[in-house]
Motif scaffolding. Structure first.
Motif, PDB file in Angstrom:
ATOM      1  N   CYS A  19       0.825  -1.213   0.000  1.00 35.21           N
ATOM      2  CA  CYS A  19       0.000   0.000   0.000  1.00 35.21           C
ATOM      3  C   CYS A  19       0.857   1.261   0.000  1.00 35.21           C
ATOM      4  O   CYS A  19       0.531   2.255  -0.662  1.00 35.21           O
ATOM      5  CB  CYS A  19      -0.939   0.003   1.204  1.00 35.21           C
ATOM      6  N   THR A  20       1.955   1.217   0.740  1.00 37.01           N
ATOM      7  CA  THR A  20       2.860   2.369   0.772  1.00 37.01           C
ATOM      8  C   THR A  20       3.473   2.617  -0.594  1.00 37.01           C
ATOM      9  O   THR A  20       3.541   3.762  -1.066  1.00 37.01           O
ATOM     10  CB  THR A  20       3.967   2.147   1.818  1.00 37.01           C
ATOM     11  N   GLN A  21       3.931   1.568  -1.235  1.00 35.33           N
ATOM     12  CA  GLN A  21       4.540   1.707  -2.559  1.00 35.33           C
ATOM     13  C   GLN A  21       3.545   2.304  -3.547  1.00 35.33           C
ATOM     14  O   GLN A  21       3.878   3.217  -4.320  1.00 35.33           O
ATOM     15  CB  GLN A  21       5.032   0.347  -3.041  1.00 35.33           C
ATOM     16  N   ALA A  22       2.311   1.783  -3.515  1.00 31.61           N
ATOM     17  CA  ALA A  22       1.296   2.289  -4.437  1.00 31.61           C
ATOM     18  C   ALA A  22       0.926   3.735  -4.119  1.00 31.61           C
ATOM     19  O   ALA A  22       0.786   4.573  -5.022  1.00 31.61           O
ATOM     20  CB  ALA A  22       0.057   1.400  -4.366  1.00 31.61           C
ATOM     21  N   ALA A  23       0.746   4.046  -2.828  1.00 34.43           N
ATOM     22  CA  ALA A  23       0.359   5.399  -2.448  1.00 34.43           C
ATOM     23  C   ALA A  23       1.468   6.409  -2.727  1.00 34.43           C
ATOM     24  O   ALA A  23       1.202   7.533  -3.167  1.00 34.43           O
ATOM     25  CB  ALA A  23      -0.021   5.438  -0.970  1.00 34.43           C
ATOM     26  N   ALA A  24       2.721   6.018  -2.477  1.00 33.63           N
ATOM     27  CA  ALA A  24       3.838   6.941  -2.699  1.00 33.63           C
ATOM     28  C   ALA A  24       3.910   7.381  -4.155  1.00 33.63           C
ATOM     29  O   ALA A  24       4.243   8.538  -4.448  1.00 33.63           O
ATOM     30  CB  ALA A  24       5.143   6.293  -2.261  1.00 33.63           C
ATOM     31  N   ALA A  25       3.594   6.471  -5.059  1.00 31.09           N
ATOM     32  CA  ALA A  25       3.616   6.841  -6.482  1.00 31.09           C
ATOM     33  C   ALA A  25       2.577   7.922  -6.765  1.00 31.09           C
ATOM     34  O   ALA A  25       2.823   8.836  -7.565  1.00 31.09           O
ATOM     35  CB  ALA A  25       3.348   5.605  -7.335  1.00 31.09           C
ATOM     36  N   ARG A  26       1.424   7.843  -6.103  1.00 32.83           N
ATOM     37  CA  ARG A  26       0.387   8.863  -6.269  1.00 32.83           C
ATOM     38  C   ARG A  26       0.764  10.166  -5.580  1.00 32.83           C
ATOM     39  O   ARG A  26       0.572  11.260  -6.120  1.00 32.83           O
ATOM     40  CB  ARG A  26      -0.932   8.348  -5.695  1.00 32.83           C
ATOM     41  N   LEU A  27       1.298  10.075  -4.368  1.00 31.77           N
ATOM     42  CA  LEU A  27       1.681  11.269  -3.623  1.00 31.77           C
ATOM     43  C   LEU A  27       2.762  12.051  -4.354  1.00 31.77           C
ATOM     44  O   LEU A  27       2.756  13.291  -4.370  1.00 31.77           O
ATOM     45  CB  LEU A  27       2.176  10.880  -2.229  1.00 31.77           C
ATOM     46  N   ARG A  28       3.676  11.318  -4.955  1.00 33.94           N
ATOM     47  CA  ARG A  28       4.780  11.954  -5.680  1.00 33.94           C
ATOM     48  C   ARG A  28       4.262  12.852  -6.805  1.00 33.94           C
ATOM     49  O   ARG A  28       4.843  13.906  -7.090  1.00 33.94           O
ATOM     50  CB  ARG A  28       5.692  10.864  -6.247  1.00 33.94           C
ATOM     51  N   GLU A  29       3.172  12.423  -7.436  1.00 33.58           N
ATOM     52  CA  GLU A  29       2.623  13.178  -8.564  1.00 33.58           C
ATOM     53  C   GLU A  29       2.158  14.575  -8.165  1.00 33.58           C
ATOM     54  O   GLU A  29       2.089  15.476  -9.002  1.00 33.58           O
ATOM     55  CB  GLU A  29       1.447  12.408  -9.176  1.00 33.58           C
ATOM     56  N   HIS A  30       1.825  14.748  -6.885  1.00 36.22           N
ATOM     57  CA  HIS A  30       1.271  16.025  -6.423  1.00 36.22           C
ATOM     58  C   HIS A  30       2.175  16.720  -5.409  1.00 36.22           C
ATOM     59  O   HIS A  30       1.703  17.503  -4.585  1.00 36.22           O
ATOM     60  CB  HIS A  30      -0.119  15.796  -5.840  1.00 36.22           C
ATOM     61  N   GLY A  31       3.450  16.390  -5.445  1.00 36.44           N
ATOM     62  CA  GLY A  31       4.410  17.111  -4.613  1.00 36.44           C
ATOM     63  C   GLY A  31       4.587  16.590  -3.210  1.00 36.44           C
ATOM     64  O   GLY A  31       5.220  17.242  -2.380  1.00 36.44           O
TER      65      GLY A  31
END
Length: 253
Positions: A123-135
């Motif tokens: 879940c962290t790996q997947a979420a981090a990819a999304r969080l990265r997109e928005h700074g």
């Protein structure tokens, strides 16, 4: 203004006591909340209804977090629900069976590790990819004081929670440059319905040991999670915030 205005948070295991309190507190602080459950659809739905009745935004999403693909799908659905913007993840889902180590099977070990640790990784790996997109954003794992102080019958649980603490530190190191903060909250004994009757000797020992003289409440954990996800903790990452009423401060000799 509330602490989490404009945020969208995914809370795993949101149908249970601690997860429910986290979801409600995040919503009260202004976040839109995606509530994950595996089988507790009715309980998670009741939490979502409470959030909506209070003027907040909530959705219930179902996934088996022992399945890596399901973890990635869950995060994708949470992000899509929020219009592509996910700002926070709280990895709360866990199991806590009692099994003495001498008779523990590898299957019993894996059932706890897959639910309590591997799901956190996925879940962290997947979420981090999304969080990265928005700074950037925040990720908080619910660990336990058993990460440092194991209890009998909890070798699998304690080992998994210790690994969760170290995972957060490693993730804080590697995701920090992307503006992602990763921390853990380690609760002590949290009260729940029927606990005093089911485990009176344990509750008695805890009350005698805790400087604050009480069991923890789910809301105590929720408050710590909100703090770590908020701007108040903007320079805090790789940290384990112990929420145990002072039990860890008690001498062991």
């Amino acid at each position: 203004m509330t602490l989490l205005d404009g945020q969208t948070t995914l809370v795993t295991g949101a149908g249970g006591g601690i997860g429910r309190a986290i979801a409600l507190r995040f919503a009260r602080e202004g976040a839109a909340v995606a509530l994950h459950c595996r089988t507790a659809l009715e309980a998670a739905g009741e939490v979502a209804d409470r959030i909506r009745e209070s003027g907040g935004e909530a959705v219930v999403l179902q996934a088996d977090l022992t399945d890596e693909d399901a973890c990635h799908r869950l995060v994708r659905e949470a992000a899509d629900w929020s219009g592509g913007r996910l700002t926070a993840l709280v990895n709360n889902a866990a199991v806590q069976p009692v099994q003495p180590l001498p008779g523990m099977t590898a299957a019993q070990w894996r059932a706890v590790v897959d639910t309590n640790l591997t799901s956190v990784f996925a879940c962290t790996q997947a979420a981090a990819a999304r969080l990265r997109e928005h700074g950037g954003g925040t990720i908080t794992h619910i660990a336990s004081i058993e990460a440092a102080r194991p209890a009998p019958g909890h070798a699998h649980y304690a080992a998994a929670k210790a690994a969760v603490v170290m995972h957060a530190r490693a993730a804080a190191l590697e995701y920090g440059p992307a503006g992602i903060r990763v921390n853990t909250v380690s609760p002590g004994l949290i009260d729940r319905e029927g606990l005093a009757g089911a485990w009176p000797e344990g509750v008695h020992r805890w009350l005698a040991a805790a400087p604050t003289g009480r069991l923890g409440r789910p809301e105590d954990v929720a408050g710590a999670c909100v703090f770590l996800a908020s701007p108040l903790a903007s320079w805090i990452t790789g940290h384990d915030l112990v929420v145990d009423g002072g039990v860890s401060a008690r001498p062991t000799w």
